[in-house]
Design an enzyme around this catalytic site. Structure first.
Site, PDB file in Angstrom:
ATOM      1  N   ILE A 112      24.285  38.316  59.305  1.00  0.00           N
ATOM      2  CA  ILE A 112      24.766  39.262  60.332  1.00  0.00           C
ATOM      3  C   ILE A 112      24.771  40.697  59.806  1.00  0.00           C
ATOM      4  CG2 ILE A 112      27.274  39.109  59.902  1.00  0.00           C
ATOM      5  CD1 ILE A 112      25.409  39.199  63.307  1.00  0.00           C
ATOM      6  N   SER A 143      27.949  42.919  47.066  1.00  0.00           N
ATOM      7  CA  SER A 143      27.097  41.762  47.351  1.00  0.00           C
ATOM      8  C   SER A 143      26.771  41.042  46.059  1.00  0.00           C
ATOM      9  CB  SER A 143      25.801  42.247  48.014  1.00  0.00           C
ATOM     10  OG  SER A 143      24.846  41.207  48.058  1.00  0.00           O
ATOM     11  N   LYS A 187      34.002  38.769  63.262  1.00  0.00           N
ATOM     12  CA  LYS A 187      34.687  37.650  63.889  1.00  0.00           C
ATOM     13  C   LYS A 187      34.407  36.357  63.115  1.00  0.00           C
ATOM     14  CE  LYS A 187      32.267  34.795  65.336  1.00  0.00           C
ATOM     15  NZ  LYS A 187      31.042  33.958  65.111  1.00  0.00           N
TER      16      LYS A 187
HETATM   17  P1  NAP Z   1      25.787  34.259  55.863  1.00  0.00           P
HETATM   18  O1  NAP Z   1      24.377  34.514  56.280  1.00  0.00           O
HETATM   19  O2  NAP Z   1      26.116  32.996  55.160  1.00  0.00           O
HETATM   20  O3  NAP Z   1      26.231  35.526  55.031  1.00  0.00           O
HETATM   21  C1  NAP Z   1      27.516  35.678  54.533  1.00  0.00           C
HETATM   22  C2  NAP Z   1      27.452  36.545  53.281  1.00  0.00           C
HETATM   23  O4  NAP Z   1      28.786  36.706  52.807  1.00  0.00           O
HETATM   24  C3  NAP Z   1      26.652  35.924  52.150  1.00  0.00           C
HETATM   25  O5  NAP Z   1      25.298  36.290  52.217  1.00  0.00           O
HETATM   26  C4  NAP Z   1      27.348  36.492  50.950  1.00  0.00           C
HETATM   27  O6  NAP Z   1      26.876  37.813  50.763  1.00  0.00           O
HETATM   28  C5  NAP Z   1      28.792  36.645  51.357  1.00  0.00           C
HETATM   29  N1  NAP Z   1      29.701  35.575  50.934  1.00  0.00           N
HETATM   30  C6  NAP Z   1      30.869  35.755  50.305  1.00  0.00           C
HETATM   31  N2  NAP Z   1      31.480  34.606  50.073  1.00  0.00           N
HETATM   32  C7  NAP Z   1      30.700  33.640  50.569  1.00  0.00           C
HETATM   33  C8  NAP Z   1      30.790  32.229  50.633  1.00  0.00           C
HETATM   34  N3  NAP Z   1      31.845  31.572  50.138  1.00  0.00           N
HETATM   35  N4  NAP Z   1      29.795  31.536  51.232  1.00  0.00           N
HETATM   36  C9  NAP Z   1      28.729  32.178  51.760  1.00  0.00           C
HETATM   37  N5  NAP Z   1      28.593  33.543  51.715  1.00  0.00           N
HETATM   38  C10 NAP Z   1      29.569  34.252  51.131  1.00  0.00           C
HETATM   39  O7  NAP Z   1      26.768  34.302  57.144  1.00  0.00           O
HETATM   40  P2  NAP Z   1      26.603  35.162  58.466  1.00  0.00           P
HETATM   41  O8  NAP Z   1      25.869  34.376  59.474  1.00  0.00           O
HETATM   42  O9  NAP Z   1      26.142  36.530  58.145  1.00  0.00           O
HETATM   43  O10 NAP Z   1      28.125  35.170  58.959  1.00  0.00           O
HETATM   44  C11 NAP Z   1      29.114  35.977  58.340  1.00  0.00           C
HETATM   45  C12 NAP Z   1      30.196  36.277  59.368  1.00  0.00           C
HETATM   46  O11 NAP Z   1      29.583  36.914  60.483  1.00  0.00           O
HETATM   47  C13 NAP Z   1      30.878  35.008  59.915  1.00  0.00           C
HETATM   48  O12 NAP Z   1      32.233  35.242  60.139  1.00  0.00           O
HETATM   49  C14 NAP Z   1      30.154  34.771  61.240  1.00  0.00           C
HETATM   50  O13 NAP Z   1      30.968  34.111  62.194  1.00  0.00           O
HETATM   51  C15 NAP Z   1      29.886  36.200  61.668  1.00  0.00           C
HETATM   52  N6  NAP Z   1      28.756  36.340  62.609  1.00  0.00           N
HETATM   53  C16 NAP Z   1      27.558  35.728  62.351  1.00  0.00           C
HETATM   54  C17 NAP Z   1      26.537  35.842  63.297  1.00  0.00           C
HETATM   55  C18 NAP Z   1      25.208  35.189  63.092  1.00  0.00           C
HETATM   56  O14 NAP Z   1      24.380  35.205  64.037  1.00  0.00           O
HETATM   57  N7  NAP Z   1      24.873  34.650  61.933  1.00  0.00           N
HETATM   58  C19 NAP Z   1      26.744  36.549  64.470  1.00  0.00           C
HETATM   59  C20 NAP Z   1      27.943  37.220  64.656  1.00  0.00           C
HETATM   60  C21 NAP Z   1      28.943  37.098  63.718  1.00  0.00           C
HETATM   61  P3  NAP Z   1      26.351  38.377  49.346  1.00  0.00           P
HETATM   62  O15 NAP Z   1      25.305  37.417  48.910  1.00  0.00           O
HETATM   63  O16 NAP Z   1      25.856  39.715  49.723  1.00  0.00           O
HETATM   64  O17 NAP Z   1      27.540  38.393  48.450  1.00  0.00           O
END
Ligand code: NAP
Length: 324
Positions: A27, A49, A103
């Site tokens: 996101i 990050s 969120k």
């Molecule tokens: P993601 O792709 O898994 O990315 C989360 C990032 O947070 C990871 O790349 C990592 O960044 C960091 N991180 C820190 N602790 C972590 C852990 N224990 N496990 C995994 N990652 C961790 O997730 P995302 O889809 O971006 O979602 C993140 C938030 O945004 C959630 O609350 C989700 O509900 C919200 N969201 C997501 C979307 C969507 O379409 N994906 C849409 C709207 C909102 P670093 O590697 O940089 O440290």
């Protein structure tokens, strides 16, 4: 007590808001960084990050280091999963920075309440963002519904987790919320456009090898007695569905594509809607800039409260194991 060595709370200013982004995952890359870097309201100074940050900007692996070494970072956007976001927010608040929470705003209601109290005591702004509320048809739908009596609501949120969240194991771990990770977007819309409602029953289907539901069926009742039924399904392949159908005494309105467009049966239309790839996050960041400049917080936990009720009241059924 606040640390006297920490910088003072961000002062109201008319210039761009210096910002740091934490958690450069899907996101952050898809929405936050494109919107921040193209907005005159913000200037990106750094990221935190563990996987490399964002090209061209300093990258820290620890939020404490970023806050200590980047005084121009006056606000922090937390784009990590809900588990662990509380500790990041505490670090930012205690360092006198304004905070934007993706969120859901935390893994539990109590965490978010603790952050709200802490931010208020520290004099910093806290924003619990709900991106789906900024979808273009949501506000017009709210105004349309406000002039009618709601008879029945059907929410269908059906998507393919393997397509939208590939290998994101955190969604199936405690605090990850499972199918409610997208489902809370539906709840954020419903709590914005409908009269007050509360849960009456829920069935949560949890894969045998996971901790959170992959499907759920919920029933709510609106103040006034109308029924709200909600179906969440994370195993839908083929066409994806993010619909809210609202039957009223004067017509039926259906929000499609998570509020990107609305269809009204009957004589009323909703007028022209602004659409675009980043419209929800442009709306969120415009709102955050306004909050920062006016020095006020916006922490609405009503979608998270509905979700917590489902976990409290829901009947659990164990279903087939899930693997990516
Ligand atoms: P993601 O792709 O898994 O990315 C989360 C990032 O947070 C990871 O790349 C990592 O960044 C960091 N991180 C820190 N602790 C972590 C852990 N224990 N496990 C995994 N990652 C961790 O997730 P995302 O889809 O971006 O979602 C993140 C938030 O945004 C959630 O609350 C989700 O509900 C919200 N969201 C997501 C979307 C969507 O379409 N994906 C849409 C709207 C909102 P670093 O590697 O940089 O440290």
């Amino acid at each position: 007590m606040a640390d006297p060595a920490a910088p003072p709370p961000a002062a109201a200013s008319s210039g761009p808001i210096g910002i740091g982004v934490v958690g450069i995952g899907k996101i952050a890359k898809d929405q936050h960084l494109p919107v921040i870097t193209s907005s005159p309201d913000y200037r990106l100074f750094a990221t935190t990050s563990k996987s490399g940050g964002y090209p061209g900007f300093p990258c820290y692996t620890d939020i404490g280091d970023m806050l200590a070494k980047e005084p121009d970072v006056r606000a922090v956007s937390l784009c990590t999963p809900p588990q662990g976001r509380y500790e990041l927010a505490v670090a930012a608040i205690d360092a006198g920075r304004d905070v934007f929470l993706e969120k859901p705003p935390g893994a539990t209601l109590s965490e978010v309440e603790a952050l709200r109290v802490r931010a208020e005591a520290r004099g910093v702004v806290l924003f619990a963002s709900w991106h789906s509320r900024c979808a273009p048809a949501v506000q017009p739908a709210r105004a349309w519904i406000a002039e009618r009596t709601v008879r029945r609501v059907q929410i269908d949120w059906r998507e393919d987790v393997r397509h939208w969240h590939p290998n994101q194991d955190w969604v199936f771990q405690p605090g990850g919320m499972g199918v409610f990770d997208p489902g809370i977007n539906a709840l954020s819309i419903a709590t914005r456009i409908l009269p007050p409602f509360h849960l009456t029953s829920a069935e949560l289907r949890v894969p045998a090898n996971r901790q959170t539901p992959i499907q759920a069926d919920l029933a709510f009742v609106l103040d006034g007695g109308a029924e709200v039924v909600m179906a969440l399904d994370w195993l839908q392949t083929g066409p994806q569905t993010w619909d809210v159908r609202v039957e009223t005494d004067r017509g039926v309105l259906t929000l499609h594509e998570g509020g990107q467009r609305a269809e009204v049966q009957g004589s009323d239309g909703l007028g022209p809607l602004k659409r675009g790839p980043h419209v929800e996050y442009e709306g969120l960041y415009a709102r955050f800039a306004e909050l920062v400049r006016r020095r006020i917080s916006d922490v609405d936990v009503s979608p998270l409260r509905q979700l917590a009720d489902a976990f409290t009241l829901g009947r659990r059924t164990i279903v087939d194991p899930f693997d990516w």
